[in-house]
Motif scaffolding. Structure first.
Motif, mmCIF file in Angstrom:
data_model
loop_
_atom_site.group_PDB
_atom_site.id
_atom_site.type_symbol
_atom_site.label_atom_id
_atom_site.label_comp_id
_atom_site.label_asym_id
_atom_site.label_seq_id
_atom_site.Cartn_x
_atom_site.Cartn_y
_atom_site.Cartn_z
ATOM 1 N N GLY A 10 24.270 60.271 13.129
ATOM 2 C CA GLY A 10 25.325 59.473 13.723
ATOM 3 C C GLY A 10 25.282 58.060 12.552
ATOM 4 N N VAL A 11 25.295 56.849 13.174
ATOM 5 C CA VAL A 11 25.506 55.520 12.409
ATOM 6 C C VAL A 11 24.389 55.548 11.217
ATOM 7 C CG1 VAL A 11 26.871 54.567 14.340
ATOM 8 C CG2 VAL A 11 24.155 54.256 14.123
ATOM 9 N N PHE A 12 23.122 56.198 11.499
ATOM 10 C CA PHE A 12 22.050 56.143 10.459
ATOM 11 C C PHE A 12 22.344 56.881 9.196
ATOM 12 C CE2 PHE A 12 20.431 55.079 14.434
ATOM 13 C CZ PHE A 12 19.579 53.989 14.339
ATOM 14 N N GLN A 13 23.256 57.808 9.219
ATOM 15 C CA GLN A 13 23.393 58.537 7.943
ATOM 16 C C GLN A 13 24.018 57.789 6.576
ATOM 17 O OE1 GLN A 13 24.356 62.879 9.986
ATOM 18 N NE2 GLN A 13 26.238 61.932 8.755
ATOM 19 N N GLY A 14 23.153 57.908 5.775
ATOM 20 C CA GLY A 14 23.134 57.280 4.423
ATOM 21 C C GLY A 14 22.591 56.014 4.390
ATOM 22 N N LEU A 15 21.633 55.603 5.214
ATOM 23 C CA LEU A 15 20.690 54.375 5.271
ATOM 24 C C LEU A 15 19.414 54.727 5.394
ATOM 25 C CD1 LEU A 15 22.293 52.533 8.376
ATOM 26 C CD2 LEU A 15 22.943 52.091 5.903
ATOM 27 N N THR A 16 18.638 54.042 4.637
ATOM 28 C CA THR A 16 16.947 54.123 4.668
ATOM 29 C C THR A 16 16.547 53.352 6.147
ATOM 30 O OG1 THR A 16 16.724 52.047 3.635
ATOM 31 C CG2 THR A 16 16.945 53.875 2.193
ATOM 32 N N TYR A 17 15.659 53.677 6.461
ATOM 33 C CA TYR A 17 15.053 53.131 7.555
ATOM 34 C C TYR A 17 14.975 51.407 7.453
ATOM 35 C CZ TYR A 17 13.634 57.437 9.815
ATOM 36 O OH TYR A 17 13.525 58.687 10.422
ATOM 37 N N ALA A 18 14.499 50.959 6.241
ATOM 38 C CA ALA A 18 14.827 49.394 6.048
ATOM 39 C C ALA A 18 15.797 48.874 6.042
ATOM 40 C CB ALA A 18 13.887 49.060 4.761
ATOM 41 N N GLU A 19 17.039 49.684 5.582
ATOM 42 C CA GLU A 19 18.402 49.229 5.804
ATOM 43 C C GLU A 19 18.738 49.225 7.168
ATOM 44 O OE1 GLU A 19 19.788 50.742 1.387
ATOM 45 O OE2 GLU A 19 20.165 51.793 2.935
ATOM 46 N N ALA A 20 18.475 50.346 7.916
ATOM 47 C CA ALA A 20 18.770 50.295 9.349
ATOM 48 C C ALA A 20 18.402 49.180 9.917
ATOM 49 C CB ALA A 20 18.431 51.804 9.747
ATOM 50 N N GLU A 21 17.063 48.955 9.773
ATOM 51 C CA GLU A 21 16.383 47.762 10.566
ATOM 52 C C GLU A 21 16.974 46.336 10.119
ATOM 53 O OE1 GLU A 21 11.516 45.940 11.045
ATOM 54 O OE2 GLU A 21 12.284 47.256 9.550
ATOM 55 N N GLN A 22 17.533 46.250 9.078
ATOM 56 C CA GLN A 22 18.143 45.135 8.704
ATOM 57 C C GLN A 22 19.469 45.019 9.314
ATOM 58 O OE1 GLN A 22 17.069 42.035 6.967
ATOM 59 N NE2 GLN A 22 15.085 43.020 7.161
ATOM 60 N N SER A 23 20.468 45.983 9.109
ATOM 61 C CA SER A 23 21.869 45.919 9.374
ATOM 62 C C SER A 23 22.093 46.424 10.932
ATOM 63 C CB SER A 23 22.667 46.845 8.405
ATOM 64 O OG SER A 23 22.140 48.153 8.609
ATOM 65 N N ILE A 24 21.444 47.326 11.517
ATOM 66 C CA ILE A 24 21.663 47.854 12.953
ATOM 67 C C ILE A 24 20.449 47.863 13.699
ATOM 68 C CG2 ILE A 24 23.957 48.856 12.516
ATOM 69 C CD1 ILE A 24 22.423 51.407 12.256
ATOM 70 N N ARG A 25 19.890 46.484 13.767
ATOM 71 C CA ARG A 25 18.559 46.522 14.404
ATOM 72 C C ARG A 25 18.208 47.006 15.831
ATOM 73 N NH1 ARG A 25 13.580 44.467 13.341
ATOM 74 N NH2 ARG A 25 12.546 43.490 14.889
ATOM 75 N N ASP A 26 19.191 46.808 16.672
ATOM 76 C CA ASP A 26 19.122 47.204 17.810
ATOM 77 C C ASP A 26 19.367 48.569 18.135
ATOM 78 O OD1 ASP A 26 18.950 44.640 18.843
ATOM 79 O OD2 ASP A 26 21.158 44.423 19.571
ATOM 80 N N ASP A 27 19.842 49.454 17.223
ATOM 81 C CA ASP A 27 19.926 50.753 17.086
ATOM 82 C C ASP A 27 18.744 51.422 16.640
ATOM 83 O OD1 ASP A 27 22.651 51.580 18.152
ATOM 84 O OD2 ASP A 27 23.104 50.016 16.327
ATOM 85 N N TYR A 28 18.065 50.558 15.548
ATOM 86 C CA TYR A 28 16.961 50.938 14.715
ATOM 87 C C TYR A 28 15.847 50.926 15.905
ATOM 88 C CZ TYR A 28 12.809 50.361 12.123
ATOM 89 O OH TYR A 28 11.504 50.750 11.590
ATOM 90 N N LEU A 29 15.710 50.066 16.551
ATOM 91 C CA LEU A 29 14.710 49.695 17.693
ATOM 92 C C LEU A 29 14.691 50.889 18.727
ATOM 93 C CD1 LEU A 29 14.366 45.907 18.324
ATOM 94 C CD2 LEU A 29 12.922 47.416 17.000
ATOM 95 N N GLN A 30 16.018 51.269 19.133
ATOM 96 C CA GLN A 30 16.127 52.351 20.086
ATOM 97 C C GLN A 30 15.755 53.834 19.460
ATOM 98 O OE1 GLN A 30 19.905 52.235 22.111
ATOM 99 N NE2 GLN A 30 19.154 53.851 23.554
ATOM 100 N N LEU A 31 16.139 53.978 18.206
ATOM 101 C CA LEU A 31 15.634 55.146 17.410
ATOM 102 C C LEU A 31 14.073 55.181 17.378
ATOM 103 C CD1 LEU A 31 16.270 57.523 15.176
ATOM 104 C CD2 LEU A 31 16.015 55.939 13.616
ATOM 105 N N LYS A 32 13.590 54.086 16.996
ATOM 106 C CA LYS A 32 11.951 53.975 16.741
ATOM 107 C C LYS A 32 11.364 54.328 18.348
ATOM 108 C CE LYS A 32 9.917 53.454 13.522
ATOM 109 N NZ LYS A 32 9.630 54.327 12.226
ATOM 110 N N SER A 33 12.056 54.186 19.184
ATOM 111 C CA SER A 33 11.529 54.145 20.580
ATOM 112 C C SER A 33 11.358 55.701 21.048
ATOM 113 C CB SER A 33 12.256 53.553 21.587
ATOM 114 O OG SER A 33 13.540 54.145 22.015
ATOM 115 N N ARG A 34 12.240 56.502 20.284
ATOM 116 C CA ARG A 34 12.106 58.101 20.484
ATOM 117 C C ARG A 34 12.493 58.419 21.817
ATOM 118 N NH1 ARG A 34 9.797 60.734 16.366
ATOM 119 N NH2 ARG A 34 9.985 62.665 17.634
ATOM 120 N N ASP A 35 13.637 57.628 22.132
ATOM 121 C CA ASP A 35 14.393 57.889 23.506
ATOM 122 C C ASP A 35 15.343 59.197 23.324
ATOM 123 O OD1 ASP A 35 16.112 58.261 25.530
ATOM 124 O OD2 ASP A 35 17.052 56.279 25.223
ATOM 125 N N PRO A 36 14.719 60.452 24.179
ATOM 126 C CA PRO A 36 15.295 61.677 23.893
ATOM 127 C C PRO A 36 16.440 61.831 24.075
ATOM 128 C CG PRO A 36 13.775 61.663 25.617
ATOM 129 C CD PRO A 36 13.677 60.156 25.260
#
Length: 213
Positions: A91-117
């Motif tokens: 999805g929106v993470f394609q092409g990003l590193t985790y560090a870039e995602a944490e900076q640019s789409i932080r709310d989505d990054y936190l939801q990804l890290k939560s492992r919400d299935p």
């Protein structure tokens, strides 16, 4: 009568995005020079007589097709390419590193890290949807090749789903097992049940390199 189907599942060789820890998903990235050498080493190591495979299945993305090319040539197997064996769509993470995602789409990054299935990565695949695609796809292949030995070239996320399916490791738990590029991972399917026989075997890569030195 029970028939055991054996799978040798291989993650594709290295790409530049792997080296950068950039999320590839369905983005069609080719192998880098290291990945090309890994593919060549696979081809040298998995020769007829050493391994007897009845069929070759390959994800239809470039990095897996390139990894499979020396295998299909050496083993004389016609590949079956399948979109069902692709990596998870990120999805929106394609092409990003985790560090870039944490900076640019932080709310989505936190939801990804939560492992919400059920979180679908805003246009990608949720873990539950991804697991269902991979589990159904491999089970279908196994049932079409009962009692045979199959070679599959696919992706790291796919291997993670298969490991979890075979071991019962919950999706909520972080991955604590390796998934190296171009390693051999052996799993068995029998009567609806999966089992891990050998995981992350890289000895063939060293052996293949020794043979040409």
């Amino acid at each position: 009568m029970q028939h055991t189907t054996r799978f040798c599942i291989v993650r594709h060789g290295e790409t530049d995005w792997n080296r950068e820890y950039r999320l590839q998903g369905h983005t069609d990235i080719p192998l880098n020079p290291t990945g090309q050498e890994q593919a060549a080493s696979l081809g040298r190591a998995l020769w007829p007589g050493r391994y007897a495979f009845d069929a070759l299945y390959v994800s239809d993305l470039t990095r897996t097709r390139q990894t499979a090319a020396p295998l299909q040539a050496g083993l004389g197997l016609a590949p079956t390419y399948s979109a069902a064996l692709r990596e998870r769509h990120m999805g929106v993470f394609q092409g990003l590193t985790y560090a870039e995602a944490e900076q640019s789409i932080r709310d989505d990054y936190l939801q990804l890290k939560s492992r919400d299935p059920d979180y679908d990565l805003k246009g990608g695949e949720s873990l539950n949807v991804f697991m269902r695609r991979i589990g159904d796809g491999f089970t279908d292949i196994a049932r079409r090749h009962l009692g045979q030995t199959l070679l599959v070239v696919t992706h790291g996320g796919v291997l993670e789903m298969m490991y979890r399916l075979a071991t019962g490791k919950p999706m909520s738990e972080a991955r604590d097992f390796p998934i190296p590029n171009a390693a051999l991972n052996w799993l068995s399917y029998c009567d609806g049940h999966w089992r891990v026989d050998q995981w992350a075997d890289e000895s063939h890569l060293a052996a293949a390199l020794d043979e040409i030195q």
